[in-house]
Motif scaffolding. Structure first.
Motif, mmCIF file in Angstrom:
data_model
loop_
_atom_site.group_PDB
_atom_site.id
_atom_site.type_symbol
_atom_site.label_atom_id
_atom_site.label_comp_id
_atom_site.label_asym_id
_atom_site.label_seq_id
_atom_site.Cartn_x
_atom_site.Cartn_y
_atom_site.Cartn_z
ATOM 1 N N ASN A 1 -18.277 6.383 22.205
ATOM 2 C CA ASN A 1 -19.027 6.360 23.294
ATOM 3 C C ASN A 1 -20.494 5.749 23.133
ATOM 4 N N ILE B 1 -24.180 4.765 24.655
ATOM 5 C CA ILE B 1 -25.032 4.979 25.510
ATOM 6 C C ILE B 1 -26.277 3.912 25.603
ATOM 7 N N LYS C 1 -29.752 2.327 26.931
ATOM 8 C CA LYS C 1 -30.750 2.320 27.911
ATOM 9 C C LYS C 1 -31.513 0.894 27.700
ATOM 10 N N ILE D 1 -29.154 2.536 32.497
ATOM 11 C CA ILE D 1 -28.497 3.080 31.326
ATOM 12 C C ILE D 1 -26.858 2.747 31.534
ATOM 13 N N ILE E 1 -23.246 3.539 30.308
ATOM 14 C CA ILE E 1 -22.433 4.515 29.683
ATOM 15 C C ILE E 1 -20.862 3.768 29.341
ATOM 16 N N GLU F 1 -17.008 3.801 27.104
ATOM 17 C CA GLU F 1 -16.288 4.578 26.541
ATOM 18 C C GLU F 1 -15.059 3.665 25.765
ATOM 19 N N GLU G 1 -32.463 0.870 23.915
ATOM 20 C CA GLU G 1 -32.265 2.075 22.971
ATOM 21 C C GLU G 1 -30.646 1.996 22.855
ATOM 22 N N ASN H 1 -27.300 3.661 21.576
ATOM 23 C CA ASN H 1 -26.837 4.955 20.579
ATOM 24 C C ASN H 1 -25.215 4.540 20.825
ATOM 25 N N ILE H 2 -24.499 4.785 19.625
ATOM 26 C CA ILE H 2 -23.092 4.843 19.186
ATOM 27 C C ILE H 2 -22.562 6.031 18.759
ATOM 28 N N CYS H 3 -21.891 6.922 19.907
ATOM 29 C CA CYS H 3 -21.822 8.215 19.593
ATOM 30 C C CYS H 3 -20.456 8.762 19.600
ATOM 31 N N LYS H 4 -20.331 10.134 19.223
ATOM 32 C CA LYS H 4 -18.866 10.732 19.412
ATOM 33 C C LYS H 4 -19.185 11.969 20.379
ATOM 34 N N LYS H 5 -18.299 12.349 21.024
ATOM 35 C CA LYS H 5 -18.347 13.507 21.781
ATOM 36 C C LYS H 5 -18.313 14.855 20.890
ATOM 37 N N MET I 1 -21.966 16.931 25.649
ATOM 38 C CA MET I 1 -23.070 16.384 24.734
ATOM 39 C C MET I 1 -22.382 15.523 23.776
ATOM 40 N N TYR I 2 -23.010 14.324 23.395
ATOM 41 C CA TYR I 2 -22.845 13.357 22.466
ATOM 42 C C TYR I 2 -23.848 13.112 21.222
ATOM 43 N N GLN I 3 -23.029 12.805 20.127
ATOM 44 C CA GLN I 3 -24.099 12.917 18.927
ATOM 45 C C GLN I 3 -23.990 11.512 18.428
ATOM 46 N N ASP I 4 -25.297 10.753 18.138
ATOM 47 C CA ASP I 4 -25.303 9.544 17.577
ATOM 48 C C ASP I 4 -24.435 9.308 15.956
ATOM 49 N N GLU I 5 -23.907 8.522 15.786
ATOM 50 C CA GLU I 5 -23.144 8.349 14.505
ATOM 51 C C GLU I 5 -23.902 7.748 13.379
#
Lengths: 95, 95
Positions: free
Chosen positions: A3, A5, A7, A51, A53, A55, A87, A89-93, B40-44
């Motif tokens: 994921n 995000i 900005k 922003i 978003i 996936e 900004e 952010n490379i994320c995991k759920k 909720m997502y968490q930055d890797e």
């Protein structure tokens, strides 16, 4: 699943130009392998804040996207209309 | 449709505590009227960055959420574990 995000902060006078380029980027990107979602959201109070978003199925799909012809053509143009760096952010759920 | 993107910055030693409280918040919130998405997502790279992505049917539903008992009970506890104020963006989908 990956994921993203991102900005972005558009210059006030260039918001419409950014949206036009983003539309072109979205239309091409959603056809890419591994793209599950690629959407743009605009802050209600500060329309300069845009922003993205995203996936993606795998990190490889995201990397392929960032080295695609349309990304390399459109994103530098968008960056010219920005007030500051995005900004990212490379994320995991997690929840 | 109202979209909320809230970027939180947890203290490094308190990430697990924040996740535990967020789990409780998510479990109750998804049952609320007008809640379409609450994730909720968490930055890797920086696990302190925890991003809530929410979707609500109306602004009234979002306001009801923010004045709910569970929100007022859990969110101040989460804030104690944060390093700085969250970045909150209330958005509309444009692309």
């Amino acid at each position: 699943m990956i994921n993203v995000i991102a900005k972005n902060f558009a210059k006030k006078a260039k918001i419409e130009n950014v949206l036009e380029l983003a539309k072109e980027l979205v239309e091409t990107t959603v056809k890419e392998d591994g793209c599950i979602k690629y959407e743009m959201y605009q802050d209600e109070k500060n329309p300069s804040i845009l922003i993205m978003i995203e996936e993606w199925e795998t990190m490889e799909d995201l990397n392929n996207h960032m080295s695609s012809e349309h990304f390399k053509k459109i994103v530098p143009k968008m960056n010219e209309y920005m007030d500051q760096k995005p900004e990212l952010n490379i994320c995991k759920k997690v929840l």
